[in-house]
Motif scaffolding. Structure first.
Motif, PDB file in Angstrom:
ATOM      1  N   GLU A 169       0.817  -1.206   0.000  1.00 45.56           N
ATOM      2  CA  GLU A 169       0.000   0.000   0.000  1.00 45.56           C
ATOM      3  C   GLU A 169       0.855   1.262   0.000  1.00 45.56           C
ATOM      4  OE1 GLU A 169      -2.844  -0.414  -0.756  1.00 45.56           O
ATOM      5  OE2 GLU A 169      -3.745  -2.157   0.181  1.00 45.56           O
ATOM      6  N   GLU A 170       1.973   1.241   0.724  1.00 46.07           N
ATOM      7  CA  GLU A 170       2.847   2.417   0.778  1.00 46.07           C
ATOM      8  C   GLU A 170       3.458   2.699  -0.589  1.00 46.07           C
ATOM      9  OE1 GLU A 170       3.714   4.620   3.059  1.00 46.07           O
ATOM     10  OE2 GLU A 170       3.417   3.789   5.066  1.00 46.07           O
ATOM     11  N   VAL A 171       3.866   1.659  -1.302  1.00 43.15           N
ATOM     12  CA  VAL A 171       4.482   1.851  -2.614  1.00 43.15           C
ATOM     13  C   VAL A 171       3.473   2.452  -3.601  1.00 43.15           C
ATOM     14  CG1 VAL A 171       5.474   0.653  -4.594  1.00 43.15           C
ATOM     15  CG2 VAL A 171       6.242   0.077  -2.292  1.00 43.15           C
ATOM     16  N   LEU A 172       2.235   1.977  -3.572  1.00 44.37           N
ATOM     17  CA  LEU A 172       1.200   2.569  -4.413  1.00 44.37           C
ATOM     18  C   LEU A 172       0.888   3.995  -3.990  1.00 44.37           C
ATOM     19  CD1 LEU A 172      -1.413  -0.322  -4.859  1.00 44.37           C
ATOM     20  CD2 LEU A 172      -0.062   0.738  -6.655  1.00 44.37           C
ATOM     21  N   ASP A 173       0.840   4.212  -2.698  1.00 47.07           N
ATOM     22  CA  ASP A 173       0.451   5.506  -2.150  1.00 47.07           C
ATOM     23  C   ASP A 173       1.399   6.613  -2.575  1.00 47.07           C
ATOM     24  OD1 ASP A 173      -1.355   6.896  -0.058  1.00 47.07           O
ATOM     25  OD2 ASP A 173       0.658   7.424   0.630  1.00 47.07           O
ATOM     26  N   LEU A 174       2.686   6.331  -2.601  1.00 43.27           N
ATOM     27  CA  LEU A 174       3.649   7.385  -2.892  1.00 43.27           C
ATOM     28  C   LEU A 174       3.500   7.906  -4.323  1.00 43.27           C
ATOM     29  CD1 LEU A 174       6.385   6.180  -4.623  1.00 43.27           C
ATOM     30  CD2 LEU A 174       6.589   4.904  -2.511  1.00 43.27           C
ATOM     31  N   MET A 175       3.064   7.084  -5.261  1.00 42.35           N
ATOM     32  CA  MET A 175       2.822   7.535  -6.634  1.00 42.35           C
ATOM     33  C   MET A 175       1.473   8.228  -6.768  1.00 42.35           C
ATOM     34  SD  MET A 175       4.173   4.282  -8.820  1.00 42.35           S
ATOM     35  CE  MET A 175       5.757   3.514  -8.458  1.00 42.35           C
ATOM     36  N   HIS A 266      17.011   8.928 -11.874  1.00 37.87           N
ATOM     37  CA  HIS A 266      15.923   9.807 -11.426  1.00 37.87           C
ATOM     38  C   HIS A 266      14.810   8.989 -10.788  1.00 37.87           C
ATOM     39  CE1 HIS A 266      12.774  12.886 -11.456  1.00 37.87           C
ATOM     40  NE2 HIS A 266      11.996  11.970 -12.002  1.00 37.87           N
ATOM     41  N   HIS A 267      14.389   7.916 -11.448  1.00 38.54           N
ATOM     42  CA  HIS A 267      13.303   7.089 -10.921  1.00 38.54           C
ATOM     43  C   HIS A 267      13.718   6.409  -9.620  1.00 38.54           C
ATOM     44  CE1 HIS A 267      10.286   3.772 -10.800  1.00 38.54           C
ATOM     45  NE2 HIS A 267       9.510   4.737 -11.238  1.00 38.54           N
ATOM     46  N   LYS A 268      14.975   5.981  -9.535  1.00 39.26           N
ATOM     47  CA  LYS A 268      15.461   5.363  -8.300  1.00 39.26           C
ATOM     48  C   LYS A 268      15.381   6.353  -7.140  1.00 39.26           C
ATOM     49  CE  LYS A 268      18.709   2.289 -10.694  1.00 39.26           C
ATOM     50  NZ  LYS A 268      20.140   1.965 -10.919  1.00 39.26           N
ATOM     51  N   ALA A 269      15.750   7.607  -7.411  1.00 37.48           N
ATOM     52  CA  ALA A 269      15.705   8.627  -6.357  1.00 37.48           C
ATOM     53  C   ALA A 269      14.265   8.914  -5.940  1.00 37.48           C
ATOM     54  CB  ALA A 269      16.381   9.907  -6.854  1.00 37.48           C
ATOM     55  N   MET A 270      13.332   8.912  -6.885  1.00 38.95           N
ATOM     56  CA  MET A 270      11.914   9.128  -6.577  1.00 38.95           C
ATOM     57  C   MET A 270      11.399   8.014  -5.673  1.00 38.95           C
ATOM     58  SD  MET A 270      10.625  11.912  -8.159  1.00 38.95           S
ATOM     59  CE  MET A 270       8.929  11.695  -8.709  1.00 38.95           C
ATOM     60  N   MET A 271      11.776   6.783  -5.970  1.00 40.18           N
ATOM     61  CA  MET A 271      11.337   5.651  -5.159  1.00 40.18           C
ATOM     62  C   MET A 271      11.896   5.752  -3.737  1.00 40.18           C
ATOM     63  SD  MET A 271       9.314   3.600  -6.879  1.00 40.18           S
ATOM     64  CE  MET A 271       9.440   1.981  -6.107  1.00 40.18           C
ATOM     65  N   ARG A 272      13.175   6.079  -3.617  1.00 39.20           N
ATOM     66  CA  ARG A 272      13.789   6.175  -2.291  1.00 39.20           C
ATOM     67  C   ARG A 272      13.146   7.282  -1.469  1.00 39.20           C
ATOM     68  NH1 ARG A 272      18.656   4.921  -5.196  1.00 39.20           N
ATOM     69  NH2 ARG A 272      19.035   7.145  -5.533  1.00 39.20           N
ATOM     70  N   SER A 273      12.895   8.413  -2.109  1.00 38.73           N
ATOM     71  CA  SER A 273      12.279   9.539  -1.402  1.00 38.73           C
ATOM     72  C   SER A 273      10.870   9.182  -0.934  1.00 38.73           C
ATOM     73  CB  SER A 273      12.241  10.772  -2.315  1.00 38.73           C
ATOM     74  OG  SER A 273      11.557  11.828  -1.696  1.00 38.73           O
ATOM     75  N   GLY A 274      10.093   8.560  -1.810  1.00 34.14           N
ATOM     76  CA  GLY A 274       8.715   8.225  -1.480  1.00 34.14           C
ATOM     77  C   GLY A 274       8.590   7.146  -0.419  1.00 34.14           C
ATOM     78  N   ALA A 275       9.618   6.292  -0.301  1.00 29.57           N
ATOM     79  CA  ALA A 275       9.553   5.167   0.636  1.00 29.57           C
ATOM     80  C   ALA A 275      10.121   5.514   2.004  1.00 29.57           C
ATOM     81  CB  ALA A 275      10.306   3.973   0.060  1.00 29.57           C
ATOM     82  N   MET A 293      17.567  -5.156   4.329  1.00 29.21           N
ATOM     83  CA  MET A 293      18.042  -3.911   3.738  1.00 29.21           C
ATOM     84  C   MET A 293      18.702  -4.150   2.389  1.00 29.21           C
ATOM     85  SD  MET A 293      19.538  -1.883   7.081  1.00 29.21           S
ATOM     86  CE  MET A 293      20.166  -0.521   6.104  1.00 29.21           C
ATOM     87  N   ALA A 294      19.399  -5.270   2.252  1.00 26.13           N
ATOM     88  CA  ALA A 294      20.042  -5.579   0.970  1.00 26.13           C
ATOM     89  C   ALA A 294      18.994  -5.714  -0.140  1.00 26.13           C
ATOM     90  CB  ALA A 294      20.849  -6.867   1.101  1.00 26.13           C
ATOM     91  N   LEU A 295      17.857  -6.335   0.180  1.00 29.77           N
ATOM     92  CA  LEU A 295      16.788  -6.472  -0.815  1.00 29.77           C
ATOM     93  C   LEU A 295      16.137  -5.129  -1.102  1.00 29.77           C
ATOM     94  CD1 LEU A 295      15.024  -9.847   0.074  1.00 29.77           C
ATOM     95  CD2 LEU A 295      16.179  -9.268  -2.063  1.00 29.77           C
ATOM     96  N   TYR A 296      15.901  -4.323  -0.064  1.00 27.80           N
ATOM     97  CA  TYR A 296      15.303  -3.018  -0.275  1.00 27.80           C
ATOM     98  C   TYR A 296      16.187  -2.128  -1.136  1.00 27.80           C
ATOM     99  CZ  TYR A 296      11.829  -4.291   3.249  1.00 27.80           C
ATOM    100  OH  TYR A 296      10.822  -4.927   3.927  1.00 27.80           O
ATOM    101  N   ARG A 297      17.498  -2.264  -0.995  1.00 25.35           N
ATOM    102  CA  ARG A 297      18.411  -1.476  -1.852  1.00 25.35           C
ATOM    103  C   ARG A 297      18.298  -1.920  -3.308  1.00 25.35           C
ATOM    104  NH1 ARG A 297      22.096  -2.038   2.665  1.00 25.35           N
ATOM    105  NH2 ARG A 297      22.307  -0.014   3.701  1.00 25.35           N
ATOM    106  N   ARG A 298      18.105  -3.215  -3.522  1.00 25.47           N
ATOM    107  CA  ARG A 298      18.012  -3.722  -4.905  1.00 25.47           C
ATOM    108  C   ARG A 298      16.781  -3.165  -5.616  1.00 25.47           C
ATOM    109  NH1 ARG A 298      19.124  -9.956  -5.895  1.00 25.47           N
ATOM    110  NH2 ARG A 298      18.920  -9.116  -8.004  1.00 25.47           N
ATOM    111  N   ILE A 299      15.734  -2.848  -4.870  1.00 23.77           N
ATOM    112  CA  ILE A 299      14.528  -2.291  -5.506  1.00 23.77           C
ATOM    113  C   ILE A 299      14.393  -0.791  -5.234  1.00 23.77           C
ATOM    114  CG2 ILE A 299      13.239  -4.466  -5.608  1.00 23.77           C
ATOM    115  CD1 ILE A 299      11.887  -3.715  -2.982  1.00 23.77           C
ATOM    116  N   ASN A 300      15.489  -0.205  -4.763  1.00 24.13           N
ATOM    117  CA  ASN A 300      15.577   1.258  -4.630  1.00 24.13           C
ATOM    118  C   ASN A 300      14.585   1.867  -3.638  1.00 24.13           C
ATOM    119  OD1 ASN A 300      17.584   1.420  -6.816  1.00 24.13           O
ATOM    120  ND2 ASN A 300      15.856   0.818  -8.100  1.00 24.13           N
ATOM    121  N   LEU A 301      14.275   1.123  -2.582  1.00 22.83           N
ATOM    122  CA  LEU A 301      13.483   1.696  -1.494  1.00 22.83           C
ATOM    123  C   LEU A 301      14.399   2.287  -0.420  1.00 22.83           C
ATOM    124  CD1 LEU A 301      10.494  -0.777  -1.052  1.00 22.83           C
ATOM    125  CD2 LEU A 301      10.696   1.233  -2.516  1.00 22.83           C
ATOM    126  N   ILE A 302      15.669   1.917  -0.492  1.00 20.10           N
ATOM    127  CA  ILE A 302      16.701   2.488   0.386  1.00 20.10           C
ATOM    128  C   ILE A 302      17.841   2.969  -0.509  1.00 20.10           C
ATOM    129  CG2 ILE A 302      18.430   2.033   2.157  1.00 20.10           C
ATOM    130  CD1 ILE A 302      16.581   0.020   3.384  1.00 20.10           C
TER     131      ILE A 302
END
Length: 302
Positions: A169-175, A266-275, A293-302
């Motif tokens: 829900e958080e990932v959808l919400d940020l967009m 750019h998109h990676k930074a948007m994802m990190r900021s929103g998450a 955290m290693a997995l979250y970095r791979r999908i650019n949430l960190i």
């Protein structure tokens, strides 16, 4: 304080949150069948999501695209995101229903859980109608992910179920928070995003309360296992959000577009900021372990 007392306090707090969310639902809920103008024509100049959230925005490929292609791409991207949302909302409904099976129906927790399921049913129908209106085909996750989802919805319980719901829900919400305010975004998408953001804010509060309650007194091994499980779910959700076929639908070479999207800083930074809020919560409750955290970095949430 003993673990029994702490657990009782956490349960009482979760029940209080559910009670207040029930009151909020009674005051402010929507019926997409009447709130959305399904008959309004789609302005050919309006995007499906804010261009800044496109997976190709800011890349050389984006600069070469015509404005018509950009509009078409963002429409198919938002339909892919909505379709992934439908897929996970169906998983969510089954997990929540199983979690509440044979529990005390007089509690606010039980009643809000069913309220959430009813909301999610409406949201899935709303997203399905929106995709049909925009002329998009069904963008489903890859077969392997769909089959893993079957297993997950059958076995996920307690904090793993509710933290996974929160991540989705958080990932959808940020967009969608950006989309609902975007003047160059289709009114159809702005309205559906507004409905989803308002009602999902309650779902996210409920999920946070449930995660805290379920983790109260949990041992280190359980927390470590749960943290990794939630991170794996997040990985499959995020990597399934934009189907590569959206690029073909916009008249692009899909392989070239996928490479451009994967390298889009750019998109990676948007994802990190929103998450940021999601990551902060996961850290607060102990679900931000080193493997997670290693997995979250791979999908650019960190």
């Amino acid at each position: 304080m003993s673990s029994t007392v702490a657990g009782s306090r956490s349960a009482d707090e979760a029940e209080d949150v559910a009670r207040r969310l029930l009151e909020s639902s009674a005051r402010l809920s929507f019926d997409p069948a009447t709130e959305v103008d399904w008959d309004a024509p789609l302005d050919p100049a309006h995007h499906g999501l804010n261009p800044e959230w496109s997976t190709l925005y800011g890349t050389p490929l984006w600069e070469r695209m015509s404005e018509e292609q950009r509009v078409l791409l963002t429409r198919h991207e938002v339909c892919s995101i909505m379709s992934t949302g439908i897929w996970f909302e169906m998983i969510l409904q089954q997990m929540v229903l199983r979690e509440q099976y044979a529990k005390d129906p007089s509690t606010a927790e039980f009643q809000f859980a069913l309220t959430e399921i009813a909301d999610e049913c409406r949201h899935s129908i709303m997203f399905a109608r929106a995709c049909a209106k925009m002329g998009a085909t069904a963008y489903t996750p890859p077969l392997t992910v769909r089959e893993l989802g079957r297993i997950f919805k059958t076995v996920a319980v307690a904090e793993v179920a509710y933290a996974s719901i929160l991540v989705a829900e958080e990932v959808l919400d940020l967009m969608q928070r950006d989309a609902m305010r975007g003047e160059n975004v289709l009114p159809l998408v702005r309205t559906t995003s507004h409905i989803h953001v308002v009602e999902e804010s309650r779902h996210m509060r409920f999920a946070r309360a449930e995660v805290r309650k379920r983790l109260d007194g949990a041992g280190r091994a359980r927390v470590q296992a749960s943290a990794l499980s939630v991170a794996v779910v997040a990985y499959f959700i995020v990597t399934s959000m934009v189907n590569k076929d959206v690029y073909t639908a916009a008249g692009l070479d899909a392989d070239e577009a996928v490479r451009a999207a994967r390298g889009n800083e750019h998109h990676k930074a948007m994802m990190r900021s929103g998450a940021a809020n999601l990551v902060a919560f996961l850290g607060e409750v102990g679900l931000l372990t080193r493997p997670a955290m290693a997995l979250y970095r791979r999908i650019n949430l960190i």
